[in-house]
Design an enzyme around this catalytic site. Structure first.
Site, short mmCIF file in Angstrom:
data_model
loop_
_atom_site.label_atom_id
_atom_site.label_comp_id
_atom_site.label_asym_id
_atom_site.label_seq_id
_atom_site.Cartn_x
_atom_site.Cartn_y
_atom_site.Cartn_z
N HIS A 181 42.15 35.94 36.66
CA HIS A 181 41.14 35.40 37.57
C HIS A 181 39.86 36.45 37.12
CE1 HIS A 181 44.89 34.49 39.95
NE2 HIS A 181 44.04 33.53 40.51
N GLY A 182 39.69 37.07 35.89
CA GLY A 182 38.64 37.39 35.50
C GLY A 182 38.04 38.92 36.00
#
Length: 221
Positions: A181-182
């Protein structure tokens, strides 16, 4: 007439006949049950003798019941706690001499990935110079390493967002990057961007006595 008189006047000897007697048997073979004179007699509504006894018995049963439940719960919780022999097996030793500067090694510890990073000086400087106001979970770099051993960083390799394993020496801050999810972490393992709410966890560890380059992960000083 004389014969009749003679007949009536004659005495006929009587013999005693033994009449058998039958003993009286009560119901069930027991005598009548005695009256209940042994019971404590009540002397009006102001007599609390029996009531106090009942209260005492109920309170005693409650106390003993609480003790039994407490011991049962304590034994159950104790059975869920791993023993010292299990924890000893779960602890691992890491030889830091085998990790050159600028490299990381991943170990397995208690079913989790463990990152051990031998940081270069620029990584230490970047972590120390980061403004606390820019951190989502403010924490000094010195609080995440052992005193005098700032070059060695030990982290659990689990993203604090959803538990993915981040990639090392990646991302915007050259630390770790979670591709799920970065989330971006800096060279101290602190979250700088992305949805992760907290920094990467530092597990308990200590330097072994008399050895400056060997650590024991699983126990703290």
């Amino acid at each position: 007439m004389q014969s009749l008189r003679a007949f009536t006047s004659a005495r006929v000897p009587c013999s005693r006949v033994a009449v058998p007697t039958t003993p009286t048997r009560l119901a069930h073979g027991f005598p009548k049950f005695p009256e209940n004179h042994y019971k404590n007699q009540q002397h009006g509504p102001g007599d609390y003798t029996s009531r106090n006894t009942s209260y005492f018995m109920v309170a005693s049963a409650g106390v003993f019941g609480s003790i039994i439940v407490k011991n049962a719960v304590g034994n159950f919780v104790g059975s869920l706690t791993p023993g010292r022999n299990t924890l000893a097996i779960a602890n691992i030793e890491v030889d830091l001499n085998a990790i050159p500067a600028g490299h990381s090694v991943t170990f397995g510890w208690r079913g989790k990935p463990l990152f051990v990073r031998h940081r270069e000086q620029w990584e230490i400087d970047a972590a120390r110079d980061a403004p606390m106001s820019e951190l989502k979970d403010p924490e000094e770099d010195s609080a995440r390493v052992k005193p005098g051993k700032a070059e060695y960083l030990v982290l659990l390799g689990i993203c604090t967002h959803l538990g993915c394993v981040p990639l090392g020496q990646s991302g915007l801050y050259h630390g770790w990057f979670c591709p799920c999810h970065g989330s971006h972490y800096d060279t101290s393992g602190r979250v700088r961007a992305g949805p992760a709410p907290r920094n990467l966890e530092v597990p308990p560890y200590m330097f072994m006595k008399g050895e400056d380059n060997r650590i024991l992960v699983g126990e703290d000083e």
